[in-house]
Scaffold this motif. Structure first.
Motif, PDB file in Angstrom:
ATOM      1  N   MET A   1       0.816  -1.212   0.000  1.00 33.53           N
ATOM      2  CA  MET A   1       0.000   0.000   0.000  1.00 33.53           C
ATOM      3  C   MET A   1       0.852   1.266   0.000  1.00 33.53           C
TER       4      MET A   1
ATOM      5  N   ALA B   1     -11.701  -6.794   1.643  1.00 33.48           N
ATOM      6  CA  ALA B   1     -11.003  -5.844   2.517  1.00 33.48           C
ATOM      7  C   ALA B   1      -9.920  -5.102   1.742  1.00 33.48           C
ATOM      8  N   GLU B   2      -9.202  -5.802   0.876  1.00 28.27           N
ATOM      9  CA  GLU B   2      -8.194  -5.133   0.047  1.00 28.27           C
ATOM     10  C   GLU B   2      -8.840  -4.154  -0.914  1.00 28.27           C
TER      11      GLU B   2
ATOM     12  N   ASP C   1     -11.556  -2.459  -0.460  1.00 25.45           N
ATOM     13  CA  ASP C   1     -11.941  -1.275   0.292  1.00 25.45           C
ATOM     14  C   ASP C   1     -10.735  -0.393   0.588  1.00 25.45           C
ATOM     15  N   ALA C   2      -9.612  -1.003   0.978  1.00 24.81           N
ATOM     16  CA  ALA C   2      -8.419  -0.221   1.315  1.00 24.81           C
ATOM     17  C   ALA C   2      -7.899   0.540   0.098  1.00 24.81           C
TER      18      ALA C   2
ATOM     19  N   HIS D   1     -10.295   3.567  -0.623  1.00 27.56           N
ATOM     20  CA  HIS D   1     -10.177   4.644   0.358  1.00 27.56           C
ATOM     21  C   HIS D   1      -8.882   5.423   0.152  1.00 27.56           C
ATOM     22  N   LEU D   2      -7.792   4.720  -0.142  1.00 30.14           N
ATOM     23  CA  LEU D   2      -6.528   5.398  -0.407  1.00 30.14           C
ATOM     24  C   LEU D   2      -6.653   6.295  -1.639  1.00 30.14           C
TER      25      LEU D   2
ATOM     26  N   THR E   1     -18.867   1.871  -1.435  1.00 29.89           N
ATOM     27  CA  THR E   1     -17.952   2.961  -1.792  1.00 29.89           C
ATOM     28  C   THR E   1     -18.661   4.185  -2.360  1.00 29.89           C
TER      29      THR E   1
END
Length: 317
Positions: A33, A66-67, A69-70, A73-74, A105
């Motif tokens: 990330m 989960a990935e 979403d991350a 958001h980034l 999202t």
């Protein structure tokens, strides 16, 4: 040059040269990330028209929720801070997961969502229409773009696209493969109401034909700043831009396509090779297993070739 590239409409900023996120993958298979953040920063600094996530190059098919979403958001945080338009690829072959991605999202307020048709079994027209309606409901007020690549199990022609998109007003555009002169004539006849995003290396052709609004661009994989300057050139000197396209296509056909045609590498592997050749961000060529990636030594070998064939793209800063 006038045409869709310059049209001001309900499409908002959904036009021009869009850079894709490519996932930096560590040796353990995890998404790095920190490197992804550096990549987003580099794309923003290149002043592209927009950034999008989770296309083919973003390995949409090989990440956890989960990935996903991350990543979004980034992207949203960095683009909001820089006032950079962004599109979230809520693409997922499973329609239930795709709809959940849209709902989760929507609060990030992207300029658009990109979705694909469910892929386990090809949809008939009624099923396509139903899925578009479901996606529209899930996305709320956010405009939608249908991603209908040539490897989809149901590839829609221009007349078919017009027929189904007329039922789904939240869909404002389509990312698709182009074709020959007949295809362009059909697209002009049936799809003028929608923003069409053609392959990046054919963007000058699409603009010259008055059909393309832009590209979610493989040329931006190579160098996002060079791709942006080339896109801007199409507004003032389409003939010069078309000459650059000819050389881009020659580079792709001679040096990139053989990795897919002769060695069976995926399009995502080719896109990451392009990014490694351009060397503009710390992406690397590694894909998530079981998908095979191209050795970075090939990027080192091809970089001077690209600099010689298409300096307008490669040397832009």
């Amino acid at each position: 040059m006038t045409g869709k590239l310059e049209r001001v409409s309900a499409w908002g900023p959904l036009r021009g040269n869009w850079a894709t996120l490519l996932l930096p993958i560590g040796e353990d298979g995890s998404i790095d990330m920190a490197r992804l953040g550096d990549e987003i920063d580099a794309a923003i600094a290149a002043r592209v028209d927009g950034i999008y996530s989770n296309g083919t190059a973003g390995e949409l098919h090989n990440q956890t929720e989960a990935e996903f979403d991350a990543i979004q958001h980034l992207l949203a945080d960095k683009c909001a801070a820089a006032h950079m338009p962004f599109v979230i690829g809520a693409c997922q072959p499973d329609p239930t997961l795709a709809l959940h991605r849209l709902k989760r999202t929507a609060s990030l307020k992207p300029n658009g969502f990109q979705v694909i048709l469910p892929d386990w079994w090809p949809l008939n027209d009624l099923e396509v229409i139903d899925f578009l309606a479901m996606a529209s409901d899930a996305a709320g007020e956010t405009p939608l773009i249908l991603y209908n690549p040539p490897h989809a199990k149901r590839v829609l022609g221009p007349a078919e696209l017009a027929r189904v998109l007329q039922t789904a007003p939240r869909f404002v555009g389509v990312k698709l493969a182009d074709g020959d002169a007949t295809w362009y004539a059909e697209a002009a006849a049936h799809l003028d109401a929608w923003a069409l995003f053609v392959p990046g290396h054919h963007l000058a052709t699409g603009v010259k034909a008055g059909v393309a609004a832009g590209a979610f661009s493989n040329v931006a994989c190579l160098n996002p700043r060079g791709a942006q300057l080339w896109t801007d050139m199409m507004r003032t000197d389409i003939d010069a831009a078309f000459d650059i396209e000819r050389r881009i296509c020659a580079f792709m056909d001679e040096h990139i396509v053989p990795f897919r045609r002769d060695h069976g590498y995926s399009n995502a592997a080719l896109d990451k090779l392009l990014a490694a050749i351009g060397n503009w961000a710390p992406v690397g060529t590694r894909l998530r297993r079981p998908y095979r990636w191209i050795d970075e030594a090939e990027a080192e070998r091809l970089r001077p070739v690209a600099q010689r064939m298409i300096p307008e793209i490669m040397l832009a800063r």
